[in-house]
Design a protein around this motif. Structure first.
Motif, PDB file in Angstrom:
ATOM      1  N   LYS A 159       0.841  -1.203   0.000  1.00  0.00           N
ATOM      2  CA  LYS A 159       0.000   0.000   0.000  1.00  0.00           C
ATOM      3  C   LYS A 159       0.871   1.247   0.000  1.00  0.00           C
ATOM      4  N   ILE A 160       0.366   2.261  -0.658  1.00  0.00           N
ATOM      5  CA  ILE A 160       1.079   3.541  -0.622  1.00  0.00           C
ATOM      6  C   ILE A 160       0.070   4.660  -0.440  1.00  0.00           C
ATOM      7  N   ARG A 161       0.480   5.656   0.344  1.00  0.00           N
ATOM      8  CA  ARG A 161      -0.368   6.834   0.501  1.00  0.00           C
ATOM      9  C   ARG A 161       0.481   8.053   0.172  1.00  0.00           C
ATOM     10  N   VAL A 162      -0.029   8.883  -0.739  1.00  0.00           N
ATOM     11  CA  VAL A 162       0.779  10.038  -1.169  1.00  0.00           C
ATOM     12  C   VAL A 162      -0.032  11.325  -1.084  1.00  0.00           C
ATOM     13  N   SER A 163       0.712  12.418  -1.091  1.00  0.00           N
ATOM     14  CA  SER A 163       0.078  13.730  -1.165  1.00  0.00           C
ATOM     15  C   SER A 163       0.262  14.243  -2.591  1.00  0.00           C
ATOM     16  N   ARG A 164      -0.832  14.696  -3.196  1.00  0.00           N
ATOM     17  CA  ARG A 164      -0.764  15.238  -4.558  1.00  0.00           C
ATOM     18  C   ARG A 164      -0.909  16.742  -4.478  1.00  0.00           C
ATOM     19  N   LYS A 165      -0.052  17.441  -5.201  1.00  0.00           N
ATOM     20  CA  LYS A 165      -0.088  18.891  -5.149  1.00  0.00           C
ATOM     21  C   LYS A 165      -0.958  19.392  -6.297  1.00  0.00           C
ATOM     22  N   LEU A 166      -2.164  19.842  -5.925  1.00  0.00           N
ATOM     23  CA  LEU A 166      -3.083  20.355  -6.947  1.00  0.00           C
ATOM     24  C   LEU A 166      -3.151  21.863  -6.822  1.00  0.00           C
ATOM     25  N   GLU A 167      -3.883  22.494  -7.692  1.00  0.00           N
ATOM     26  CA  GLU A 167      -3.957  23.947  -7.628  1.00  0.00           C
ATOM     27  C   GLU A 167      -4.642  24.381  -6.349  1.00  0.00           C
ATOM     28  N   GLY A 168      -3.931  25.036  -5.483  1.00  0.00           N
ATOM     29  CA  GLY A 168      -4.508  25.593  -4.276  1.00  0.00           C
ATOM     30  C   GLY A 168      -4.860  24.589  -3.196  1.00  0.00           C
ATOM     31  N   ARG A 169      -4.549  23.326  -3.395  1.00  0.00           N
ATOM     32  CA  ARG A 169      -4.871  22.358  -2.341  1.00  0.00           C
ATOM     33  C   ARG A 169      -4.004  21.119  -2.495  1.00  0.00           C
ATOM     34  N   HIS A 170      -4.015  20.319  -1.484  1.00  0.00           N
ATOM     35  CA  HIS A 170      -3.341  19.033  -1.542  1.00  0.00           C
ATOM     36  C   HIS A 170      -4.387  17.923  -1.415  1.00  0.00           C
ATOM     37  N   GLU A 171      -4.094  16.801  -2.002  1.00  0.00           N
ATOM     38  CA  GLU A 171      -5.022  15.688  -1.934  1.00  0.00           C
ATOM     39  C   GLU A 171      -4.233  14.480  -1.452  1.00  0.00           C
ATOM     40  N   ILE A 172      -4.741  13.816  -0.414  1.00  0.00           N
ATOM     41  CA  ILE A 172      -4.066  12.610   0.060  1.00  0.00           C
ATOM     42  C   ILE A 172      -4.753  11.405  -0.566  1.00  0.00           C
ATOM     43  N   VAL A 173      -3.994  10.565  -1.233  1.00  0.00           N
ATOM     44  CA  VAL A 173      -4.571   9.438  -1.962  1.00  0.00           C
ATOM     45  C   VAL A 173      -3.878   8.166  -1.509  1.00  0.00           C
ATOM     46  N   GLU A 174      -4.678   7.123  -1.323  1.00  0.00           N
ATOM     47  CA  GLU A 174      -4.072   5.834  -1.001  1.00  0.00           C
ATOM     48  C   GLU A 174      -4.331   4.868  -2.151  1.00  0.00           C
ATOM     49  N   SER A 175      -3.332   4.045  -2.412  1.00  0.00           N
ATOM     50  CA  SER A 175      -3.489   3.139  -3.547  1.00  0.00           C
ATOM     51  C   SER A 175      -2.737   1.847  -3.266  1.00  0.00           C
ATOM     52  N   PRO A 176      -3.204   0.757  -3.884  1.00  0.00           N
ATOM     53  CA  PRO A 176      -2.413  -0.481  -3.755  1.00  0.00           C
ATOM     54  C   PRO A 176      -1.192  -0.404  -4.663  1.00  0.00           C
ATOM     55  N   LEU A 177      -0.179  -1.196  -4.347  1.00  0.00           N
ATOM     56  CA  LEU A 177       1.000  -1.277  -5.200  1.00  0.00           C
ATOM     57  C   LEU A 177       0.725  -2.382  -6.217  1.00  0.00           C
ATOM     58  N   PRO A 178       1.363  -2.459  -7.341  1.00  0.00           N
ATOM     59  CA  PRO A 178       2.367  -1.505  -7.810  1.00  0.00           C
ATOM     60  C   PRO A 178       1.760  -0.203  -8.326  1.00  0.00           C
ATOM     61  N   SER A 179       2.534   0.866  -8.158  1.00  0.00           N
ATOM     62  CA  SER A 179       2.063   2.186  -8.588  1.00  0.00           C
ATOM     63  C   SER A 179       3.132   2.909  -9.387  1.00  0.00           C
ATOM     64  N   LEU A 180       2.656   3.875 -10.146  1.00  0.00           N
ATOM     65  CA  LEU A 180       3.573   4.778 -10.830  1.00  0.00           C
ATOM     66  C   LEU A 180       3.310   6.182 -10.310  1.00  0.00           C
ATOM     67  N   LEU A 181       4.397   6.833  -9.865  1.00  0.00           N
ATOM     68  CA  LEU A 181       4.284   8.191  -9.338  1.00  0.00           C
ATOM     69  C   LEU A 181       4.874   9.176 -10.343  1.00  0.00           C
ATOM     70  N   THR A 182       4.203  10.304 -10.562  1.00  0.00           N
ATOM     71  CA  THR A 182       4.917  11.403 -11.221  1.00  0.00           C
ATOM     72  C   THR A 182       5.047  12.499 -10.177  1.00  0.00           C
ATOM     73  N   VAL A 183       6.258  13.069 -10.105  1.00  0.00           N
ATOM     74  CA  VAL A 183       6.556  13.926  -8.951  1.00  0.00           C
ATOM     75  C   VAL A 183       6.821  15.373  -9.375  1.00  0.00           C
ATOM     76  N   VAL A 184       6.544  16.264  -8.415  1.00  0.00           N
ATOM     77  CA  VAL A 184       6.783  17.697  -8.643  1.00  0.00           C
ATOM     78  C   VAL A 184       8.069  18.107  -7.914  1.00  0.00           C
ATOM     79  N   ARG A 185       8.500  19.325  -8.176  1.00  0.00           N
ATOM     80  CA  ARG A 185       9.776  19.781  -7.602  1.00  0.00           C
ATOM     81  C   ARG A 185       9.793  19.801  -6.074  1.00  0.00           C
ATOM     82  N   GLU A 186       8.617  20.012  -5.479  1.00  0.00           N
ATOM     83  CA  GLU A 186       8.556  20.112  -4.019  1.00  0.00           C
ATOM     84  C   GLU A 186       8.791  18.768  -3.340  1.00  0.00           C
TER      85      GLU A 186
END
Lengths: 270, 664
Positions: A159-186
């Motif tokens: 399992k993985i839980r990540v924070s997604r950086k959206l416009e003006g807010r963050h979203e916490i999402v949980e997902s089963p593995l395997p996963s593909l992440l695309t990441v921002v500079r932060e």
């Protein structure tokens, strides 16, 4: 357990100019760099290695000279770098590119479990942000885009839980593995390579996988596998700016001027 | 008078054994250090040893140094007297009088007597200085000016001198002394009321006091900072003969990483660095001169050296046994440990280097410590990350596209450098090419070169950064690549002569690149302009217009390259009068705060170095501050803005000369 980071060698866009006649990039003499977003993907993979002891492989599809950028990945301490390069891969759009990368990851996953693939959110030359999601779709991995933090990772429970950086807010999402992440500079601050690893990287092998290795259908790669193509590249025209008022001599008056202008253009609500 | 030679002999033997054993212990620690090639040009080394050690050249650079010089020379003279004293103690029948011609003996006794008096006076002055007018730089975190150690040694010396006078006074009073000893004769007059038996008793007491203090001195010597008596002379012999004390080049072999780069533990230092530790006398002159220390930063060059010694003493036995050290070399504040903040505070201005009377090399040690942080641990202040990446990727500190290197030329007609055709390569440098203020200087210099009919050209977008900042910041790996690329480019382009407008480029190309086998004629623009004026090729049209002008010495032009007069000559030619001087100028010039890579770092600790310098200038109410370096330009302009003194102009010497060329 293997974490895969996908990187792309891109022209240093701060130095790129567009040929006004042909509308193509003038590539002569422009140095190549690792796509800046991908440096954060690479760093995150290395942090997982530091924390969980998994191995890290870095993939890149590109011309033979992309080897140089893969060496930079070696110099920060990854275990394996693979260049996906073949004449028939040339001219690929995002779909054809994700076909090749997905095939390579699939091949790696046959040898060793690949619970996570990490990509930059987009490249600074194409700016489509499509390749990461494309790979995820082709591999059947859950796609978690615009990630700025891994909140929790449970490799045992998958399992993985990540924070997604959206416009003006963050979203916490949980997902089963395997996963593909695309990441921002932060996401993180990429590490600086130490000299011993750099010196080792200068002579370490870069594996080359061509289509003999990947055995992809020629209709799914390169120009032939690309349903889109670039028709024209141009610099958008921009309205000329103006200097209003006298900011140093009369700051208050200048602010009033600015507010009036913004109101006039409906850019400000009172 | 007679003493028991057997008793004395055994005490002497014990003292000597103790002395030798401790010297051996400490010097064996020095051999734990790595290699340093300090045996070349022995003749030159010997000459410098005579000048600096025996001639006390640097000691005498400050007024109080006279006091030390007196003690030193008296000590040398009295070595003979004390040698004879020890032999007399072992063989009571021996006296100098018996083996020397009368004239020589009389001369020597007079010399001994006067030297003892001078030494005693100097010791009294030294005690008074520490007690009543102690300069603040005598105190550091772990060594205080009023330390037991300092007073103990001074009282040892004073006691030796008084005992010497008593002993010889008794001899004279007993009619036993044949020499010419006016001071001892005074003691004799004082003692003359005593009976011969009492005199005999006083003599024996004086003899034993002298003997025991001498032996105590010998025993204490290797355990204290007074070890410098033994190490200072060789330390002067083994000094860095280069005009600038450069950190050594590191070799990087692809595929064959070395064990370690830079200095991470004390035995990574060279043996000369470790010898420096045992040579430091804690005089505090480097501390007093250091701009970081003066502005309340945690760096004290003297403490860097002290820490090396303390660390070596604390870890020596472990290291000898091949075990890892316990006391860290870099870490939390503590004796024997240098903090990260101290390491990164150095501007590499070299003020410590020109101060040290015994030629200790403080600044290169800091660079070696930085190297380990950067090269092995990737541990450095965050703001340097983008600098390092910009340097590697775009070969300039700002990360500006190399294509913009020629933007400064504007409408000027600037030719590319051509081997065999162009005489001078004008190496513009990153500041000269990219910094909007420095670009004015570049244009001014270009105009002057044209006006003087100099044949010059540029490399344009092919010019690479010289790598000064990355080298001073300890990123030797990146510097090594930059240096090799530049050296190859200069060779392939057939460059023979270079003129630069930045002292950092100047010093790096001229001095650092020698380590890469490049020996070119490199001139800073002040030197070339001075030549052009002297040859009559540059003739100012008007000599005025700058009002009251002060010249600020650049560290890398001045201290690092001993060039003080050229910029002043240019100013004199351009303005018609010699420039005004800062209180601290030339060798004592005060850094602007931007050297050593500090240009690219925040200055969050203590007060700001550039403000210290600007305040010093403003006391004289100048109209113009004249500089010869783009970094100094930025720092002084910023400082003036901060002080609300923007009416003061900061101008480069080239701009002042260029203004003088235009008739008004």
């Amino acid at each position: 357990m293997l974490v895969v980071a996908c990187i792309k060698q891109v022209p240093d866009t701060t130095q790129v100019q567009i040929d006004p006649v042909t509308n193509t990039l003038i590539r002569e003499g422009i140095p190549f760099i690792m796509n800046p977003y991908d440096t954060h993907a690479l760093e995150e993979a290395l942090r997982l290695k530091d924390r969980y002891g998994c191995r890290v492989a870095v993939l890149s599809m590109g011309p033979p000279n992309a080897e140089m950028t893969l060496r930079k990945a070696l110099s920060v301490g990854v275990d394996r770098v693979i260049l996906l390069s073949d004449r028939c891969f040339g001219g690929a759009d995002t779909l054809a590119t994700s076909n090749v990368l997905a095939a390579a990851i699939h091949k790696l996953a046959q040898e060793e479990e690949v619970p996570l693939v990490i990509c930059g959110k987009q490249t600074i030359d194409g700016d489509t942000a499509q390749v990461g999601p494309g790979i995820a779709t082709r591999l059947g991995y859950t796609q978690l885009t615009l990630v700025d933090k891994i909140v929790d990772l449970d490799l045992v429970a998958g399992k993985i839980r990540v924070s997604r950086k959206l416009e003006g807010r963050h979203e916490i999402v949980e997902s089963p593995l395997p996963s593909l992440l695309t990441v921002v500079r932060e996401m993180n601050r990429p590490r600086y390579p130490t000299v011993p690893i750099r010196l080792a990287a200068e002579v370490a092998p870069v594996e080359l996988w061509n289509n003999e290795v990947l055995q992809l259908d020629l209709q799914s790669v390169g120009l032939k596998g690309s349903p889109t193509w670039v028709k024209k590249i141009f610099s958008p025209e921009r309205d000329k700016g103006e200097i209003i008022g006298d900011g140093i001599g009369d700051p208050a008056g200048t602010v009033n001027l600015l507010v009036e202008k913004l109101l006039g253009k409906d850019l400000l609500e009172l | 008078m007679s003493v028991n030679p057997v008793l004395f002999g055994s005490l002497l033997a014990a003292a000597f054994l103790f002395f030798l054993w401790n010297c051996w212990q400490r010097l064996a620690l020095v051999t734990l250090g790595g290699g340093a090639d300090r045996f070349d040009r022995p003749g030159e080394r010997f000459k410098r040893m005579l000048l600096f050690a025996f001639g006390q050249k640097r000691v005498l650079a400050r007024p109080f140094g006279v006091n030390h010089a007196v003690i030193f020379w008296a000590f040398l003279i009295l070595l003979l007297a004390n040698g004879s004293f020890l032999v007399e103690g072992l063989f009571p029948t021996f006296t100098l009088e018996r083996i020397l011609p009368a004239g020589v003996y009389h001369g020597l006794t007079l010399l001994f007597d006067l030297a003892s008096l001078l030494a005693l006076a100097a010791v009294v002055v030294a005690v008074a200085r520490r007690l009543f007018f102690k300069p603040s730089y005598l105190d550091s975190a772990y060594v205080k000016g009023r330390s037991v150690e300092g007073f103990m040694i001074l009282s040892f010396i004073a006691t030796l001198m008084v005992a010497f006078f008593c002993l010889n006074g008794v001899r004279i009073a007993l009619g036993d002394g044949g020499g010419a000893m006016p001071v001892s004769a005074l003691f004799a007059a004082l003692l003359s009321g005593n009976s011969p038996a009492a005199l005999e008793g006083i003599g024996i007491i004086a003899w034993w006091v002298h003997a025991l203090v001498l032996l105590a001195f010998i025993c204490y010597l290797p355990l204290s900072k007074h070890m410098h008596i033994l190490t200072a002379i060789p330390n002067c012999f083994f000094q860095d003969l280069n005009p600038v004390s450069l950190p050594p080049r590191e070799e990087f072999i692809p595929g064959k990483p070395g064990k370690s780069y830079g200095v991470g533990r004390v035995d990574d230092f060279s043996w000369k660095d470790l010898l420096d530790g045992f040579t430091c006398t804690e005089c505090g002159r480097c501390q007093d001169a250091c701009p970081a220390n003066a502005t309340g930063k945690p760096l004290n060059p003297r403490q860097i050296v002290h820490s090396i010694k303390s660390n070596l003493l604390a870890n020596g036995n472990l290291l000898k046994a091949g075990r890892p050290p316990l006391v860290p070399l870099v870490g939390e504040e503590g004796e024997g440990t240098t903090t990260e903040d101290a390491i990164w505070s150095c501007t590499t201005c070299g003020a410590c280097l020109v101060q040290c009377p015994v030629l200790i090399e403080q600044m290169p040690k800091i660079i070696k410590l930085r190297r380990h942080r950067v090269e092995m641990l990737a541990a450095f202040p965050e703001e340097l990350l983008s600098l390092f990446e910009n340097m590697e990727q775009r070969s300039n500190p700002w990360g500006i596209a190399p294509g913009e290197r020629t933007k400064w030329t504007g409408t000027l007609e600037v030719k590319p450098f051509q081997a065999g055709v162009t005489e001078y390569l004008f190496y513009v440098g990153c500041a000269g090419a990219f910094d909007s203020r420095a670009k004015h200087v570049t244009v001014a210099l270009a105009t002057l070169l044209d006006a003087a009919g100099v044949s010059w050209g540029i490399l344009g977008r092919d010019e690479l950064c010289c790598g000064d900042s990355v080298r001073r910041l300890g990123n030797e790996y990146v510097f090594d690549r930059m240096a090799r690329a530049n050296v190859a480019r200069f060779k392939e382009q057939g460059v023979k002569k270079i003129v630069t407008l930045c002292p950092h480029c100047f010093s790096t190309l001229k001095n650092d690149y020698r380590q890469y086998g490049l020996e070119l004629e490199v001139l800073h623009h002040s030197q070339l302009l001075e030549q052009l004026v002297a040859q009559g090729r540059l003739k100012p049209a008007v000599q005025n217009g700058q009002g009251k002008l002060l010249f600020h010495d650049s560290c890398y032009l001045g201290r690092h390259n001993d060039t003080y007069d050229a910029p002043r000559a240019v100013i004199t030619a351009a303005t018609g009068s010699a420039p005004g001087e800062f209180g601290r100028s030339r060798e004592n010039g005060f850094c602007c705060g931007a050297g050593g890579g500090r240009m690219w770092m925040e200055e969050q600790l203590g007060s700001r170095i550039n403000l210290d310098r600007v305040k010093e200038a403003l006391e004289q109410e100048p109209d113009t501050l004249c500089v010869s370096c783009p970094y100094c330009m930025t720092m002084l302009e910023d400082g003036l803005k901060d002080q609300g003194a923007e009416q003061v102009r900061v101008m480069d010497i080239a701009e002042i000369m260029a203004e003088a060329m235009v008739p008004r």
